[in-house]
Design a protein around this motif. Structure first.
Motif, PDB file in Angstrom:
ATOM      1  N   GLN A 103       0.713  -1.376  -0.002  1.00 46.36           N
ATOM      2  CA  GLN A 103      -0.117  -0.132  -0.047  1.00 46.36           C
ATOM      3  C   GLN A 103       0.790   1.337   0.024  1.00 46.36           C
ATOM      4  OE1 GLN A 103      -3.846  -0.018   2.151  1.00 46.36           O
ATOM      5  NE2 GLN A 103      -3.135  -1.663   3.188  1.00 46.36           N
ATOM      6  N   SER A 104       2.039   1.241   0.711  1.00 49.19           N
ATOM      7  CA  SER A 104       3.116   2.332   0.633  1.00 49.19           C
ATOM      8  C   SER A 104       3.448   2.420  -0.699  1.00 49.19           C
ATOM      9  CB  SER A 104       4.195   2.035   1.850  1.00 49.19           C
ATOM     10  OG  SER A 104       3.696   2.222   2.945  1.00 49.19           O
ATOM     11  N   LEU A 105       3.865   1.424  -1.415  1.00 51.51           N
ATOM     12  CA  LEU A 105       4.298   1.692  -2.691  1.00 51.51           C
ATOM     13  C   LEU A 105       3.044   2.422  -3.690  1.00 51.51           C
ATOM     14  CD1 LEU A 105       6.498   1.247  -5.032  1.00 51.51           C
ATOM     15  CD2 LEU A 105       5.545  -1.049  -5.120  1.00 51.51           C
ATOM     16  N   ARG A 106       2.113   1.900  -3.494  1.00 45.70           N
ATOM     17  CA  ARG A 106       0.873   2.346  -4.225  1.00 45.70           C
ATOM     18  C   ARG A 106       0.693   3.726  -4.090  1.00 45.70           C
ATOM     19  NH1 ARG A 106      -3.940   3.162  -2.590  1.00 45.70           N
ATOM     20  NH2 ARG A 106      -3.795   2.008  -0.949  1.00 45.70           N
ATOM     21  N   LEU A 107       0.806   4.434  -3.033  1.00 43.26           N
ATOM     22  CA  LEU A 107       0.706   5.830  -2.612  1.00 43.26           C
ATOM     23  C   LEU A 107       2.050   6.585  -3.338  1.00 43.26           C
ATOM     24  CD1 LEU A 107      -1.238   5.887   0.693  1.00 43.26           C
ATOM     25  CD2 LEU A 107      -1.971   6.893  -1.320  1.00 43.26           C
ATOM     26  N   SER A 108       2.943   5.970  -2.920  1.00 38.86           N
ATOM     27  CA  SER A 108       4.235   6.575  -3.378  1.00 38.86           C
ATOM     28  C   SER A 108       4.337   6.881  -5.075  1.00 38.86           C
ATOM     29  CB  SER A 108       5.456   5.715  -3.061  1.00 38.86           C
ATOM     30  OG  SER A 108       5.309   5.633  -1.470  1.00 38.86           O
ATOM     31  N   LYS A 109       3.861   5.769  -5.693  1.00 45.67           N
ATOM     32  CA  LYS A 109       4.048   5.905  -7.116  1.00 45.67           C
ATOM     33  C   LYS A 109       3.109   7.152  -7.597  1.00 45.67           C
ATOM     34  CE  LYS A 109       2.939   1.513  -8.200  1.00 45.67           C
ATOM     35  NZ  LYS A 109       2.673   0.307  -8.686  1.00 45.67           N
ATOM     36  N   LEU A 155       4.917   1.989 -13.204  1.00 45.57           N
ATOM     37  CA  LEU A 155       4.710   0.683 -13.148  1.00 45.57           C
ATOM     38  C   LEU A 155       5.831  -0.184 -12.252  1.00 45.57           C
ATOM     39  CD1 LEU A 155       4.694   0.255 -16.816  1.00 45.57           C
ATOM     40  CD2 LEU A 155       2.782  -0.250 -15.503  1.00 45.57           C
ATOM     41  N   SER A 156       6.542   0.697 -11.332  1.00 46.81           N
ATOM     42  CA  SER A 156       7.549   0.134 -10.466  1.00 46.81           C
ATOM     43  C   SER A 156       6.943  -0.839  -9.620  1.00 46.81           C
ATOM     44  CB  SER A 156       7.909   1.418  -9.549  1.00 46.81           C
ATOM     45  OG  SER A 156       8.366   2.386 -10.218  1.00 46.81           O
ATOM     46  N   LYS A 157       7.906  -1.804  -9.360  1.00 41.67           N
ATOM     47  CA  LYS A 157       7.763  -3.088  -8.676  1.00 41.67           C
ATOM     48  C   LYS A 157       8.340  -2.979  -7.379  1.00 41.67           C
ATOM     49  CE  LYS A 157       5.788  -5.107 -12.048  1.00 41.67           C
ATOM     50  NZ  LYS A 157       4.350  -5.215 -12.223  1.00 41.67           N
ATOM     51  N   GLU A 161      13.148   0.701  -7.064  1.00 39.07           N
ATOM     52  CA  GLU A 161      12.835   0.804  -8.300  1.00 39.07           C
ATOM     53  C   GLU A 161      12.168   2.337  -8.557  1.00 39.07           C
ATOM     54  OE1 GLU A 161      10.655  -0.962 -12.218  1.00 39.07           O
ATOM     55  OE2 GLU A 161      10.756  -1.876 -10.235  1.00 39.07           O
ATOM     56  N   LEU A 162      11.334   2.459  -7.739  1.00 37.74           N
ATOM     57  CA  LEU A 162      10.523   3.917  -7.895  1.00 37.74           C
ATOM     58  C   LEU A 162      11.423   4.957  -7.563  1.00 37.74           C
ATOM     59  CD1 LEU A 162       7.846   5.805  -8.086  1.00 37.74           C
ATOM     60  CD2 LEU A 162       7.477   5.018  -5.625  1.00 37.74           C
ATOM     61  N   ARG A 163      12.031   5.001  -6.436  1.00 36.30           N
ATOM     62  CA  ARG A 163      13.121   5.937  -6.362  1.00 36.30           C
ATOM     63  C   ARG A 163      14.116   6.301  -7.284  1.00 36.30           C
ATOM     64  NH1 ARG A 163      13.091   3.539  -0.795  1.00 36.30           N
ATOM     65  NH2 ARG A 163      11.430   4.691   0.397  1.00 36.30           N
ATOM     66  N   GLY A 164      14.526   5.142  -7.855  1.00 38.74           N
ATOM     67  CA  GLY A 164      15.570   5.256  -9.139  1.00 38.74           C
ATOM     68  C   GLY A 164      15.015   6.267 -10.039  1.00 38.74           C
ATOM     69  N   TYR A 165      13.739   5.812 -10.632  1.00 42.74           N
ATOM     70  CA  TYR A 165      13.137   6.593 -11.521  1.00 42.74           C
ATOM     71  C   TYR A 165      12.953   8.143 -11.108  1.00 42.74           C
ATOM     72  CZ  TYR A 165      11.887   2.261 -13.736  1.00 42.74           C
ATOM     73  OH  TYR A 165      12.054   0.983 -14.393  1.00 42.74           O
ATOM     74  N   GLU A 166      12.499   8.470  -9.884  1.00 38.69           N
ATOM     75  CA  GLU A 166      12.222   9.714  -9.468  1.00 38.69           C
ATOM     76  C   GLU A 166      13.400  10.532  -9.639  1.00 38.69           C
ATOM     77  OE1 GLU A 166      10.948  12.213  -5.381  1.00 38.69           O
ATOM     78  OE2 GLU A 166      11.883  10.018  -5.003  1.00 38.69           O
ATOM     79  N   GLY A 167      14.982   9.819  -9.234  1.00 42.60           N
ATOM     80  CA  GLY A 167      16.291  10.317  -9.080  1.00 42.60           C
ATOM     81  C   GLY A 167      16.482  10.706 -10.615  1.00 42.60           C
ATOM     82  N   CYS A 229       4.687  13.070  10.372  1.00 42.25           N
ATOM     83  CA  CYS A 229       6.035  12.387  10.627  1.00 42.25           C
ATOM     84  C   CYS A 229       5.761  11.045   9.896  1.00 42.25           C
ATOM     85  CB  CYS A 229       6.552  12.481  12.039  1.00 42.25           C
ATOM     86  SG  CYS A 229       6.931  13.956  12.568  1.00 42.25           S
ATOM     87  N   VAL A 230       4.743  10.520   9.690  1.00 38.53           N
ATOM     88  CA  VAL A 230       4.780   9.213   8.915  1.00 38.53           C
ATOM     89  C   VAL A 230       4.282   8.998   7.575  1.00 38.53           C
ATOM     90  CG1 VAL A 230       3.784   6.764   9.735  1.00 38.53           C
ATOM     91  CG2 VAL A 230       4.120   8.353  11.345  1.00 38.53           C
ATOM     92  N   GLY A 231       5.042   8.828   6.800  1.00 36.11           N
ATOM     93  CA  GLY A 231       4.788   8.726   5.292  1.00 36.11           C
ATOM     94  C   GLY A 231       5.133   7.592   4.740  1.00 36.11           C
ATOM     95  N   PHE A 232       4.874   7.499   3.594  1.00 39.67           N
ATOM     96  CA  PHE A 232       4.759   6.407   2.662  1.00 39.67           C
ATOM     97  C   PHE A 232       6.189   6.211   1.730  1.00 39.67           C
ATOM     98  CE2 PHE A 232       0.596   8.054   3.290  1.00 39.67           C
ATOM     99  CZ  PHE A 232       0.152   7.068   4.157  1.00 39.67           C
ATOM    100  N   LEU A 233       6.537   7.241   1.147  1.00 38.98           N
ATOM    101  CA  LEU A 233       7.792   7.295   0.168  1.00 38.98           C
ATOM    102  C   LEU A 233       9.017   7.661   0.889  1.00 38.98           C
ATOM    103  CD1 LEU A 233       8.964   7.514  -2.710  1.00 38.98           C
ATOM    104  CD2 LEU A 233       8.298   9.809  -2.727  1.00 38.98           C
ATOM    105  N   HIS A 234       8.991   8.528   1.720  1.00 39.94           N
ATOM    106  CA  HIS A 234      10.232   8.940   2.478  1.00 39.94           C
ATOM    107  C   HIS A 234      10.509   8.276   3.856  1.00 39.94           C
ATOM    108  CE1 HIS A 234       9.849  12.593  -0.143  1.00 39.94           C
ATOM    109  NE2 HIS A 234      11.098  12.660   0.179  1.00 39.94           N
TER     110      HIS A 234
END
Length: 343
Positions: A103-109, A155-157, A161-167, A229-234
């Motif tokens: 669920q964290s990945l879903r929101l982070s995307k 489409l990140s798995k 992988e998501l942070r790599g695309y963001e960077g 203070c409680v996030g999903f991506l960071h």
């Protein structure tokens, strides 16, 4: 809809904040420089070294006025708020989702894809308005790459992988940021994004305005009962405002980056207002900080049509609107979080 109140910005490093009845008083060298009723403000950001009286902090806490302490260079130092409020059931749901990798990945995307989409729009609008002054082929190339990165992010798995695309997307975007600076090119040029400390005038501006944006986003999250203070991506870290950093991603290009470009291209600031410190970092002088904050306040008062609500809202209320939508999603009232996409 919530009323957009004022944020009091105290830019003098010699300022001291005190209480007089129901008023916040700003003093320099023990002489009163400014006062404002506490019920007319929703936040205070102070860059002063002298501090704030306990009585003034008490007044702010009682009236839910958050106080952020920021260094002269714009680094966030700390924050004083009143008692935590909000629906404990909402926060518990937030914590459960934060502990669920899927669920964290879903929101982070959504956060990352929204940020990339908004950076692409910044470049597209610049091409539309100033194509004669820009390297059209170069910007078209970066816009195409950002479109690919946006799709890859969705489409990140995995989070890595998501942070790599963001960077990669951020690197592409900032590689052409100098193209968008149309005037004062000798004074305002960046060699990539750098911070802590910022090493050039553009990065100093970006870092300073990002701190102002952080104050707004954190206050908005707290106002709807979420834990900033409680996030999903960071990643969670003591003292880190992870959810505020998550939600900032969608706002950075539209609110902060555009303001930086406007300040430079409209000659509202100039290179003489930036000072290089002995350690190599760049800070703004007091007059430049005041000019930036004035422009920031005016920017917050501008109206836009919210793409999801289909209603006009002031830009300063966008963090509050998005925080409300996030809370509704976490409670199950919305199937997905409608990230803000700049058109």
């Amino acid at each position: 809809m919530r009323k957009l109140l004022n944020t009091l910005y105290v830019t003098s490093t010699d300022a001291y904040l005190a209480r007089d009845g129901e008023n916040i008083v700003v003093k320099v060298d023990n002489a009163e420089r400014f006062r404002i009723p506490v019920h007319n403000i929703e936040g205070i950001v102070t860059m002063g070294y002298m501090g704030m009286s306990p009585a003034a902090m008490h007044l702010c806490a009682e009236n839910k006025v958050a106080v952020s302490f920021v260094s002269e260079s714009g680094k966030f130092l700390g924050r004083v708020t009143g008692p935590v409020s909000g629906n404990v059931l909402l926060r518990r749901k937030q914590y459960r989702i934060a502990d669920d990798p899927e669920q964290s990945l879903r929101l982070s995307k959504l956060f990352v894809a929204g940020k990339i989409a908004n950076t692409r729009t910044i470049l597209q609008r610049s091409l539309r308005d100033h194509s004669a002054q820009l390297d059209v082929e170069l910007l078209d190339s970066v816009i195409a790459k950002l479109s690919i990165k946006q799709r890859q992010a969705l489409l990140s798995k995995s989070m890595d992988e998501l942070r790599g695309y963001e960077g990669e997307a951020a690197m592409e975007y900032f590689s052409v940021f100098n193209q968008l600076i149309l005037h004062q090119k000798s004074s305002f040029r960046m060699e990539g994004r750098n911070r802590r400390p910022p090493l050039d005038n553009v990065n100093a501006l970006l870092s300073f305005i990002y701190v102002l944006l952080m104050h707004e986003v954190r206050a908005a999250l707290e106002s709807v009962g979420l834990d900033p203070c409680v996030g999903f991506l960071h990643v969670d870290r003591p003292g880190r405002q992870s959810l505020a950093l998550d939600m900032m991603e969608e706002f950075r290009p539209f609110i902060a980056d555009r303001l930086v470009l406007n300040l430079i291209n409209r000659n509202q600031i100039n290179g003489s207002g930036f000072v290089k410190q002995p350690a190599g970092g760049i800070i703004m002088d007091e007059n430049t900080r005041k000019e930036v904050i004035t422009a920031w306040q005016k920017r917050k008062q501008e109206e836009i049509l919210h793409p999801f609500l289909e209603e006009k809202v002031e830009i300063g209320l966008l963090p509050y609107v998005q925080a409300l939508l996030m809370a509704r999603h976490l409670r199950g009232d919305l199937d997905a979080y409608p990230v803000y996409i700049y058109k």
